[in-house]
Design an enzyme around this catalytic site. Structure first.
Site, PDB file in Angstrom:
ATOM      1  N   LEU A 196       0.817  -1.218   0.000  1.00 19.65           N
ATOM      2  CA  LEU A 196       0.000   0.000   0.000  1.00 19.65           C
ATOM      3  C   LEU A 196       0.853   1.271   0.000  1.00 19.65           C
ATOM      4  O   LEU A 196       1.706   1.455   0.869  1.00 19.65           O
ATOM      5  CB  LEU A 196      -0.904  -0.014   1.255  1.00 19.65           C
ATOM      6  CG  LEU A 196      -1.874   1.163   1.387  1.00 19.65           C
ATOM      7  CD1 LEU A 196      -2.901   1.162   0.277  1.00 19.65           C
ATOM      8  CD2 LEU A 196      -2.553   1.141   2.749  1.00 19.65           C
ATOM      9  N   ASP A 197       0.599   2.147  -0.966  1.00 15.08           N
ATOM     10  CA  ASP A 197       1.231   3.473  -1.045  1.00 15.08           C
ATOM     11  C   ASP A 197       2.748   3.406  -1.200  1.00 15.08           C
ATOM     12  O   ASP A 197       3.448   4.377  -0.919  1.00 15.08           O
ATOM     13  CB  ASP A 197       0.887   4.323   0.199  1.00 15.08           C
ATOM     14  CG  ASP A 197      -0.611   4.557   0.336  1.00 15.08           C
ATOM     15  OD1 ASP A 197      -1.304   4.512  -0.687  1.00 15.08           O
ATOM     16  OD2 ASP A 197      -1.081   4.761   1.464  1.00 15.08           O
ATOM     17  N   LYS A 198       3.246   2.266  -1.680  1.00 20.18           N
ATOM     18  CA  LYS A 198       4.687   2.113  -1.804  1.00 20.18           C
ATOM     19  C   LYS A 198       5.134   1.993  -3.257  1.00 20.18           C
ATOM     20  O   LYS A 198       6.315   1.775  -3.528  1.00 20.18           O
ATOM     21  CB  LYS A 198       5.151   0.858  -1.031  1.00 20.18           C
ATOM     22  CG  LYS A 198       4.921   0.923   0.473  1.00 20.18           C
ATOM     23  CD  LYS A 198       6.074   1.592   1.184  1.00 20.18           C
ATOM     24  CE  LYS A 198       5.850   1.665   2.678  1.00 20.18           C
ATOM     25  NZ  LYS A 198       6.549   0.642   3.442  1.00 20.18           N
TER      26      LYS A 198
END
Lengths: 286, 286, 286, 286
Positions: free
Chosen positions: A229-231
């Site tokens: 997530l969000d990486k």
């Protein structure tokens, strides 16, 4: 900044001498007139990356012929490559939940010609944007997604994507986290906008976290979606100034302008084949 | 934006009606002509914060008299307050290690009149900036600090600060972490510049971390130092655009421009008594 | 972003097919490994412009040999070109009047390695910056210039420039207008910073004019000096936000930060041979 | 940043002592709880300007009563003033020609609650935006305007404005110049967006002029319309970076984003009664 009928070659390979002449000579021999070329070297990793765009008018290789002609060159240079054609617009699906500011912005840019693609559908887990879809004559698909178990919802979504030969999924403020299985189906072909300046404020409610920390700028980040997530690889970021006068609702409101900008730029660069993913980073040839 | 001979009252108190008339009436009765007033309300916490600046020319209370006259007003409103006088410049110590870009910038701004203060000394754990100090006729103190045990080094630093009645410590790229004991001696009176957009990239080597994450903007943050590393109240932040072409050294270089800007703004606002710390946030009345 | 020992070829010629392969093939044949290449096409004028930089390590043409080898290629393509070598730093003269913020900024950037050049001298019509020159071990030359008749003053300046084989003159807030004769001696080799967002507020006292017009942003512009005042090719511009609170002195003060930035960027790009002048415009290959 | 049911007093008067206590005392006596106050002094002209906003909940003067109670105070201070009520939204007419990016942006912001007003109508000299008006349920009026003689067209427009008690006219890329007679009917109540950073590129085709000058930033300006073209008080300006790669069409496209931002901010500040016009400048209390 873009010619009308062009091919774009995106490539990466180990750094070595004479890469540019080999590639440019190949194109020249086949009648390709280069209209844009940009390259990047990463000295740490010994990598060479390039984007080259040429006019097809006098180019003597058809899309069918190109791979077999170019593969020997590519193989000798241990090259990863792909070719895109400006007259073959990507087929795009826009995912959205309730907030429609990014959706509306993308649709408007598409209508006035800023985004060269076919917007094939809007997919939502809410009914709120159906009317907007209709206004733009884009098919709207409501697909219910249960937060607890997304299996069925995602099956429906994937079915729609496949049936319509979707090339790019844009999460235009779509508030469900996609499963790793879904993401794996569209590597570097799902663009999300996260409403913070990543890596600050990963995860849910970034404006709340920014408010509590007392930051003086708020930001937004567009990135390719990966399993983490969000990486994923960051495509674009921007910020806007806030002050102690901004309450949480004001941060959200002001943030919308930044979200719109960073998402639309990322989508545009993707559609113009300007982005090369490289490790967990992007090279954006603008 | 600043008159020459003024007093500045900074206050916070629980929100209630009639605060502004009480305060402005008090100043008016004593002949104070308000040249700047700004206020802020925090509805969540029911707090009222204000900065008011007035000319002293016809003001009939001396600095000695003011507290006893104002205290009854303040007490009735449960007010925290302090008063500052524009003709009493703060006494400032600049701490620096090897990199001198922030130091040089602050000294230049001071010399041309942008920063109204007395720069009493430069304190460094290296000799590199001694010549620059001499150029600006500022006493230079070399104080060795052992990373393993800072006790002795900090004792020497604190002795210098006390002896010279220092009001404000500016960490102008001082690369040692101050002990909690040191910090406790100068609450909200030590300003640091951190070379990232906090809370992203807390701790050491933020440019390295930014480089690895592939961000498209790099930033810097000036903040008051608290016992918790890089967690103090943020005063100012800014960013600058970078691209895949920036290697680590380029990020550091470009970052210097942002560091200079955010640190010098923070120091200036502090010296002009524009900052109120409030929870872990700042209100900056500009 | 720059390799250590490189050659940079800057060229412009009429647009035609096969330019890139011809040039890259020429360099490859002589052992040049391209580390950076960028190009621009102007469709209106049918012009092609390019900057290509390569490592000299295995390049088999010396600076003496290059012209005779490359000229046949260039002639066949009707090319204007010049070659620069990264290990031959430009010899720079800084002109300044009284305000020293740009001068100090350039000297600092030079000292920390941001500007690869030799700063040969500081020339001023005032004595104010002599001490700063001495601090940086740069020869300082006071040359009186009479506003009414600059002939003698400019003769002295030109003598200094010639004697020291100056390649680039930087007007770092030098407040005298150079005569057309002076300018003609250094075409595209005199960089000035004008303290407005050109073409707004051409001529003297731009901050005064900006103040009177009530603009919400103030700017600065760096440009090559031509015979026509403030009309030369723009290299870089930037702005900063102001408000009704800014009095004239505040505009000037805030403007200094922008002046510094746009001038230092322009000087850097010039020194890195990134700028091609083209009509009255610049192409900046960054 | 805005409370729900408030009154806003906007005033200007000659500078003298005790203005703030008089005004704040008046409001306090009548039960008004100040939620926002901001002031500005112009030392050159000896003027004092103020915006003060208070909650109406316990305020004991009705809109009918306020003037007669406040006039004695105002008269004694030689004050120009007006009062606005947050629950009386302005009635707005949007004028547009063919390009709809500003119109769409304003309508969207209005729909999501960023602009507190009633959009009463869209007036256009083209049919292009009728469908967009219908989508937002806003009456659309086509009014033909002959460039050679606008008398009849403007008569029709003014009739619509008067009939609908319009408070504010927004020229959202309306490409006809209004006659001085029209402008005189709505002083400081017509907001235009000009597609350049004024005062650069006054008049028609600013992007063309910017392209020819080779600027590195393009801008937009929102301002109140006065009889003199593009010379009215500036409300807001912003810029965006461009490069030599931008052809004219690209400048226009990128400029749209700036136009949207500066126009929407100006409209919002006007609707929130944050703007005081003063000479040919604005004070914007944000």
């Amino acid at each position: 900044m873009g010619a009308q009928n062009t091919a774009i070659l995106l490539l990466s390979c180990p750094e070595r001498k004479g890469l540019v002449p080999v590639i440019s000579e190949f194109l020249f021999q086949h009648g390709g007139d280069i209209v844009h070329a940009d390259q990047h070297q990463d000295p740490d990793q010994g990598m060479f990356l390039m984007r080259v765009e040429w006019e097809l008018k006098d180019f003597d290789l058809t899309p069918d012929q190109f791979p077999s002609e170019f593969n020997p060159v590519a193989a000798s240079l241990k090259m990863n490559w792909r070719i895109e054609y400006s007259d073959v617009p990507a087929r795009v699906a826009l995912f959205v939940s309730k907030e429609d500011h990014c959706l509306m912005d993308l649709l408007h840019r598409w209508r006035v010609g800023e985004l060269r693609c076919e917007i094939m559908m809007i997919v939502s887990n809410h009914e709120d944007t159906r009317r907007l879809a209709e206004f733009h004559d884009v098919p709207f698909h409501y697909v219910a997604v249960k937060t607890a178990d997304k299996t069925e919802g995602e099956r429906g979504q994937l079915h729609l994507l496949e049936e319509n030969h979707i090339d790019l999924v844009v999460l235009a403020r779509y508030m469900q986290i996609l499963s790793p299985e879904f993401v794996a189906r569209y590597p570097n072909r799902i663009i999300n906008v996260h409403h913070s300046f990543l890596p600050a404020f990963i995860g849910p409610r970034p404006y709340q976290a920014a408010y509590e920390r007392g930051v003086k700028l708020i930001g937004a980040t567009s990135h390719y979606v990966t399993a983490e997530l969000d990486k994923g690889p960051i495509i674009e970021q921007d910020v806007t100034r806030v002050s102690h006068r901004y309450e949480l609702a004001d941060l959200k409101e002001k943030g919308r302008d930044v979200e719109r900008m960073v998402l639309s730029r990322a989508v545009r660069w993707h559609l113009e084949h300007r982005i090369l993913v490289y490790g967990n980073k992007t090279v954006v040839f603008v």
